[in-house]
Design an enzyme around this catalytic site. Structure first.
Site, PDB file in Angstrom:
ATOM      1  N   HIS A  79      77.606   4.541  19.290  1.00  0.00           N
ATOM      2  CA  HIS A  79      76.234   4.142  18.968  1.00  0.00           C
ATOM      3  C   HIS A  79      75.285   4.333  20.151  1.00  0.00           C
ATOM      4  O   HIS A  79      74.074   4.374  19.960  1.00  0.00           O
ATOM      5  CB  HIS A  79      76.183   2.697  18.445  1.00  0.00           C
ATOM      6  N   ASP A 126      83.648   3.868  16.883  1.00  0.00           N
ATOM      7  CA  ASP A 126      82.514   3.747  17.805  1.00  0.00           C
ATOM      8  C   ASP A 126      82.918   4.256  19.186  1.00  0.00           C
ATOM      9  O   ASP A 126      83.174   3.481  20.113  1.00  0.00           O
ATOM     10  CB  ASP A 126      82.060   2.289  17.868  1.00  0.00           C
ATOM     11  N   SER A 218      76.932  -2.295  25.981  1.00  0.00           N
ATOM     12  CA  SER A 218      77.559  -1.339  25.076  1.00  0.00           C
ATOM     13  C   SER A 218      78.121  -0.124  25.798  1.00  0.00           C
ATOM     14  O   SER A 218      77.499   0.422  26.705  1.00  0.00           O
ATOM     15  CB  SER A 218      76.533  -0.829  24.062  1.00  0.00           C
TER      16      SER A 218
END
Length: 298
Positions: A79, A126, A218
């Site tokens: 992402h 992901d 992230s």
């Protein structure tokens, strides 16, 4: 209580900064740092840690972490690459401001590979790779992490792990330093009581006290405590406002991409034994080095 995987209740760790999912666009931002009760880290202890500042067409810049795998490749979350035209990649530094002083390196890349079956709605697959424009020289502050190839069948349940990153909830200053914290891996069955997106490609870890990971962390590394063995990629956590939750809800585990589940995928892109090979990337344009900048990230 089980959290449903809809836009109001589940958010990837970097989605608030990324602004990529339309359903998250109205979500408010939390105050404070992403890793609670954490410690500021010296880059010498985390030489594999990479900062990725991505440029998007419709926003200013977004912040993610990454892990150096070898002289040409950085591993991050899928992402983190959504809508990004290029990354400024910081290696060997604890903050943007300290890059030159610490002898860190800043490179620009617009070549990256997102997993072909990445699903932003469920955080499935992901994972992504960013290709550096040139081979980097290793220094005491720039070293690759170790992939857990010899332990590909291990679940690591109950083991202590360390997450690190620069995540911040509002706006990150160029002087903000890297932080790290200790978590413990929990069984996927236990994590499934909180999220309904838990698959074999996901692992979950929970804070021992008041620790958590959230927005801005992230793509960053999760390693076994006391080692540089990469077992997870910071992927998702509870959304702010979810069941009264947010980044301060450290009783709720965070979700990580399970690296052992994707070892074959990684090797198919960069080659076995962490040796790079030529691949077709998403952005085949020329790369360029980037000068040091100290403005805010968002």
């Amino acid at each position: 209580m089980k959290l449903k995987t809809n836009c109001k209740q589940l958010v990837s760790a970097g989605a608030q900064l990324l602004g990529l999912l339309i359903c998250l666009s109205g979500m408010r931002t939390s105050a404070g740092y992403a890793i609670g009760q954490s410690k500021f880290g010296n880059i010498e202890k985390f030489p594999y840690q990479v900062m990725l500042i991505g440029k998007q067409l419709w926003r200013k810049r977004i912040l993610c972490g990454g892990t150096l795998l070898n002289r040409r490749w950085v591993l991050t979350a899928g992402h983190c690459t959504m809508g990004v035209t290029h990354f400024d990649i910081y290696l060997g530094t604890r903050s943007v401001q300290d890059t030159e002083q610490l002898g860190g390196l800043v490179l620009r890349s617009n070549k990256f590979i997102m997993h072909e079956r990445f699903n932003p709605e469920t955080a499935a697959n992901d994972i992504a790779l960013v290709k550096l424009p040139t081979e980097v020289n290793y220094t005491p502050r720039i070293q690759p992490a170790e992939l857990p190839s010899r332990r590909r069948l291990e679940q690591f349940t109950g083991m202590s792990v360390v997450a690190s990153g620069w995540g911040a909830m509002v706006a990150m200053s160029s002087t903000d330093g890297m932080q790290y914290t200790e978590l413990k891996v929990i069984p996927n069955a236990e994590c499934a009581e909180e999220y309904d997106v838990i698959t074999p490609g996901v692992m979950c870890a929970k804070g021992l006290k008041d620790e958590s990971v959230c927005t801005g962390d992230s793509g960053g590394p999760l390693v076994l405590k006391g080692t540089q063995m990469l077992v997870g990629i910071i992927s998702f956590g509870p959304a702010d406002g979810a069941a009264g939750g947010g980044c301060d809800q450290t009783n709720i585990p965070g979700g990580f991409t399970r690296v052992t589940h994707y070892l074959d995928w990684i090797e198919s892109k960069i080659g076995s034994h962490q040796q790079p090979k030529q691949q077709q990337e998403q952005h085949p344009h020329q790369h360029a080095h980037h000068k040091h900048r100290d403005d805010n990230f968002v």
